[in-house]
Design an enzyme around this catalytic site. Structure first.
Site, PDB file in Angstrom:
ATOM      1  N   ASP A 177       1.019  -1.146   0.079  1.00  0.00           N
ATOM      2  CA  ASP A 177      -0.092   0.222  -0.156  1.00  0.00           C
ATOM      3  C   ASP A 177       0.735   1.645   0.435  1.00  0.00           C
ATOM      4  O   ASP A 177       1.696   1.239   0.085  1.00  0.00           O
ATOM      5  CB  ASP A 177      -1.305  -0.143   1.265  1.00  0.00           C
ATOM      6  CG  ASP A 177      -1.169   1.521   1.416  1.00  0.00           C
ATOM      7  OD1 ASP A 177      -2.375   2.242   0.956  1.00  0.00           O
ATOM      8  OD2 ASP A 177      -1.855   1.727   2.500  1.00  0.00           O
ATOM      9  N   ASP A 194       0.026   5.157   0.892  1.00  0.00           N
ATOM     10  CA  ASP A 194      -0.276   5.793   2.040  1.00  0.00           C
ATOM     11  C   ASP A 194      -0.463   5.516   3.185  1.00  0.00           C
ATOM     12  O   ASP A 194      -1.544   4.382   3.822  1.00  0.00           O
ATOM     13  CB  ASP A 194      -1.745   7.498   2.135  1.00  0.00           C
ATOM     14  CG  ASP A 194      -1.333   8.421   0.861  1.00  0.00           C
ATOM     15  OD1 ASP A 194      -0.824   9.051   1.065  1.00  0.00           O
ATOM     16  OD2 ASP A 194      -1.862   7.855   0.462  1.00  0.00           O
TER      17      ASP A 194
END
Length: 220
Positions: A9, A11
């Site tokens: 991922d 953020d």
């Protein structure tokens, strides 16, 4: 032989962009003449695609209002980037971790709720673009936890689900991994607490970036 694939991922896992995300979301609601959400609630929805995130924050909005907030968020975030106001620092140790994983034979990918434009900009800013074989964003897939992003990364990397691991900071990442038949590892420096990551499928949770490399070797 199938490649070993680590899908990150963005953020809350690679970069810390919560201040700009919260500020831009609050401003988007204000520009749409709507009551802005609590920033703590905004942090909870980081990782989802924008329309889905806004429906979580304000489930009573109609479609037109939701579209307005989406467009105000996109234009506001882009303007902050153009004006040099965005702050998306890498978490300490991430650059070394990615370089070491590549050097030891891992194939790397990203699956994120960011846009194509946003992901390309943040990777370029940190000189990381060339490390990744596959980049998957919310522009071309349903929102997490739908497995489409992860399945596309597996296809582009030539990896099987049994040879891949998803690394993320939210329950959406853990659930996406489960839906794709991929192992999941959580990180504790992002937006959802470790107990929630474990409850939604994390095989383990790293509390420091330095722990991740050995943890990925153990999980696979």
């Amino acid at each position: 032989m199938s490649a070993r694939l680590a899908v990150f991922d963005c953020d809350g896992t690679l970069v810390d962009g919560q201040a700009d995300i919260c500020l831009t979301m609050v401003e988007a609601f204000k520009r749409a003449s709507l009551t802005p959400p609590d920033p703590n609630d905004v942090r909870r929805i980081v990782g989802l695609s924008l329309p889905v995130a806004i429906r979580h924050l304000a489930p009573d909005l109609d479609e037109a209002q939701t579209r307005s907030v989406v467009e105000y968020y996109k234009s506001g975030y882009f303007a902050r980037r153009q004006e040099g106001l965005l702050r998306e620092p890498l978490y300490d140790g991430i650059a070394d971790l990615l370089g070491n994983l590549r050097a030891s034979g891992w194939t790397l990918a990203v699956a994120t709720g960011k846009s194509d434009r946003g992901l390309a900009a943040v990777l370029a800013a940190h000189g990381l673009t060339d490390l990744f074989t596959s980049l998957q964003t919310a522009d071309r897939h349903p929102s997490k936890p739908h497995p489409a992003m992860l399945e596309a990364a597996l296809f582009e990397a030539g990896a099987q689900p049994a040879d891949a691991v998803m690394i993320g900071d939210t329950s959406f990442d853990m659930q996406m991994a489960g839906a794709a038949g991929v192992r999941a590892v959580g990180v504790a420096w992002g937006y959802h607490p470790p107990e929630e990551l474990r409850a939604t499928g994390a095989a383990d949770v790293a509390h420091k970036v330095a722990d991740l490399s050995d943890m990925l070797e153990r999980v696979l």
